[in-house]
Design a protein around this motif. Sequence first.
Motif: not given
Length: 228
Positions: A142-143, A83-84, A130-134, A148-151
Amino acid sequence: RETFGYSETMLRQQNISALKNLSEITKAYTSQDEKGETIINIPNEKNREYKKLLKKKIRAEKASKLIPPSYIISLISIFDSFLAGLVRCVYNLKQDLLLESKQAFTYREIANFVSPKEVKKVIIDSTIDKLFRDSHKEQIEWFEKALEVPLKKFSKWGDFMELTERRNLFVHADGIVSMQYIGECTKNNYNLQNIEIGSKLSADNAYFEKSFGLLYEMGIMLTQILIN
């Protein structure tokens, strides 16, 4: 994935061997009293050997409980690394995201920047940090915004949330089910199948295969969305 099967087989054989060796020595010194109750009377000269075999059996049992969950933890860590890398790809393909960044810099930091490229790297690294502390839910959100896709409408979203919550339990609570786990699974429509607070979760071969397939599928899905 390939080593999980080998590990499971090795742990099972280790347990069988340890139990067999312990049973052999106890069987030789097991008898019944007049009431029919079983008595194990290990002679002094065999006591050291008996204790050694008993410890070996206990260690084998502990390994069977500790090692499989570590594969789930590693699986999630590998997915996080993926993901990173995907975050970097998103920034490279969607330059407008950098313009929307609210990253703050001190004057000293600005003075030390050599080029805009260096600023871009700092923004991306900061976002990833920051993202991977969440939570994983916030990472996917975030993605969702970036692509702009409802994952979260993914059919296996509940399974993904359960997997990440189970991983957290393995890391922080020895697999003991918490209210947080129950709450997140319920909120994301995952069928708990009578799992209750205080029970202990495991990771057998079927669960690992399911988890591997899920993350593999999500990886392909995210990559295809980014390419398109």
